[in-house]
Design an enzyme around this catalytic site. Sequence first.
Site, PDB file in Angstrom:
ATOM      1  N   LYS A  56      43.495  37.275  31.167  1.00  0.00           N
ATOM      2  CA  LYS A  56      43.558  38.606  31.748  1.00  0.00           C
ATOM      3  C   LYS A  56      44.568  39.583  30.569  1.00  0.00           C
ATOM      4  O   LYS A  56      45.830  39.776  30.947  1.00  0.00           O
ATOM      5  CB  LYS A  56      43.842  39.060  33.397  1.00  0.00           C
ATOM      6  CG  LYS A  56      43.431  39.647  33.826  1.00  0.00           C
ATOM      7  CD  LYS A  56      43.457  40.552  35.009  1.00  0.00           C
ATOM      8  CE  LYS A  56      42.940  42.056  35.402  1.00  0.00           C
ATOM      9  NZ  LYS A  56      42.464  42.685  34.537  1.00  0.00           N
TER      10      LYS A  56
ATOM     11  N   GLU B 239      29.403  37.736  35.519  1.00  0.00           N
ATOM     12  CA  GLU B 239      30.718  38.844  35.893  1.00  0.00           C
ATOM     13  C   GLU B 239      30.423  40.261  35.468  1.00  0.00           C
ATOM     14  O   GLU B 239      29.605  40.405  34.416  1.00  0.00           O
ATOM     15  CB  GLU B 239      32.358  38.857  35.999  1.00  0.00           C
ATOM     16  CG  GLU B 239      32.358  38.510  34.225  1.00  0.00           C
ATOM     17  CD  GLU B 239      34.321  38.656  34.433  1.00  0.00           C
ATOM     18  OE1 GLU B 239      34.905  38.479  35.306  1.00  0.00           O
ATOM     19  OE2 GLU B 239      34.504  38.382  33.904  1.00  0.00           O
TER      20      GLU B 239
ATOM     21  N   ARG C  93      48.678  34.839  38.462  1.00  0.00           N
ATOM     22  CA  ARG C  93      47.824  34.506  37.220  1.00  0.00           C
ATOM     23  C   ARG C  93      48.712  35.070  36.019  1.00  0.00           C
ATOM     24  O   ARG C  93      47.379  34.782  34.569  1.00  0.00           O
ATOM     25  CB  ARG C  93      46.285  36.379  37.975  1.00  0.00           C
ATOM     26  CG  ARG C  93      45.592  35.511  36.804  1.00  0.00           C
ATOM     27  CD  ARG C  93      43.798  36.373  37.818  1.00  0.00           C
ATOM     28  NE  ARG C  93      43.970  37.779  37.466  1.00  0.00           N
ATOM     29  CZ  ARG C  93      43.292  38.798  38.449  1.00  0.00           C
ATOM     30  NH1 ARG C  93      42.494  38.237  39.004  1.00  0.00           N
ATOM     31  NH2 ARG C  93      43.691  40.271  38.671  1.00  0.00           N
TER      32      ARG C  93
HETATM   33  N1  PMP Z   1      36.461  40.504  36.489  1.00  0.00           N
HETATM   34  C1  PMP Z   1      36.973  41.281  35.171  1.00  0.00           C
HETATM   35  C2  PMP Z   1      36.644  41.730  34.444  1.00  0.00           C
HETATM   36  C3  PMP Z   1      38.348  42.150  35.747  1.00  0.00           C
HETATM   37  O1  PMP Z   1      38.490  43.199  34.703  1.00  0.00           O
HETATM   38  C4  PMP Z   1      38.517  42.327  36.437  1.00  0.00           C
HETATM   39  C5  PMP Z   1      39.491  43.059  37.637  1.00  0.00           C
HETATM   40  N2  PMP Z   1      40.868  42.844  37.056  1.00  0.00           N
HETATM   41  C6  PMP Z   1      37.746  41.516  38.315  1.00  0.00           C
HETATM   42  C7  PMP Z   1      36.567  40.939  37.464  1.00  0.00           C
HETATM   43  C8  PMP Z   1      38.205  41.649  39.561  1.00  0.00           C
HETATM   44  O2  PMP Z   1      39.578  40.505  39.487  1.00  0.00           O
HETATM   45  P1  PMP Z   1      40.439  41.155  40.806  1.00  0.00           P
HETATM   46  O3  PMP Z   1      40.099  40.776  42.437  1.00  0.00           O
HETATM   47  O4  PMP Z   1      41.634  40.195  40.828  1.00  0.00           O
HETATM   48  O5  PMP Z   1      40.862  42.708  40.302  1.00  0.00           O
END
Ligand code: PMP
Length: 291
Positions: free
Chosen positions: A149, A182, A50
Amino acid sequence: MLVYLNGEFVPREEAKISVFDHGLLYGDGVFEGIRSYSGRVFKLDEHLKRLYDSAKAIMLRIPLEMEEMREVVLETLRRNNLSDAYIRLVVTRGEGDLGLDPDKCPKPTVFCIADKIVLYPEKYYREGLRIVTVPTRRNYVEAINPRIKSLNYLNNILAKIEGKLANAPEAIMLNSEGYVVECTGDNVFIVKRGVLKTPPVYIGALEGVTRNCVMDLAREMGIEVREELFTRYELYTSDECFLTGTAAEVIPVVEVDKRPIGDGKPGPVTLKLIDAFRRYAQTHGTPIYDT
Ligand code: PMP
């Protein structure tokens, strides 16, 4: 604490970057939040993929091969003698001038911090979160795709502030069309009549590593899983709701915008997935020490 910074491990006090770094000036960079459990790094390759995909999307060339980056993460944990940790891996555009032009930043900045994990209170997992939806919409996919990200988290921070004003520890964001997307740092799931649903990433969600793992675990348990659009109505009338994220793992939600979810207690599917996820995380992952 020793921090990896551009090829060296330096004490925390010496881990400093330039005020001309475009990561700081413009949020021009990408990052990952990774976790280790009992001496194993959870889904390290998924996080690295990622990170490299995020970098590719913003035309940022990471000066290390993925294999080298993997070693950076493991060595940062070793140097700090950590087994259960939270790891922050960051690549910025690097030092440039005061203009926006990324071509004036010849050398990306790479750093990796590993620290003790700060856990959410256990009470949240037993009793569930009371959260809200907020006015700030998730970034428009065609403007800044939330699948990247990036270091540009102001969209999430604005939503976080709105959540805090409503005394909520997390905030649910909708996209510009009003679909649930989200949270500020977590993905969202609902359960309705035994079916597990989460928004598809194309509507503007990060493809969470925890999200993907939970979908796999649910399927293995024989639960039907769908990536599907839903609105606040489906959220309010769901039987169960929970959030997923690297820091939060799987955490129940028992109230959204003052509407109790289901019977107002963490639901059976949620509890099963919390358990399955914890067991999985303890027994899988890249070993830190015996390589
Ligand atoms: N959405 C956002 C906006 C985030 O910052 C995160 C944390 N990285 C997640 C979802 C969850 O992703 P992950 O399970 O990869 O930590």
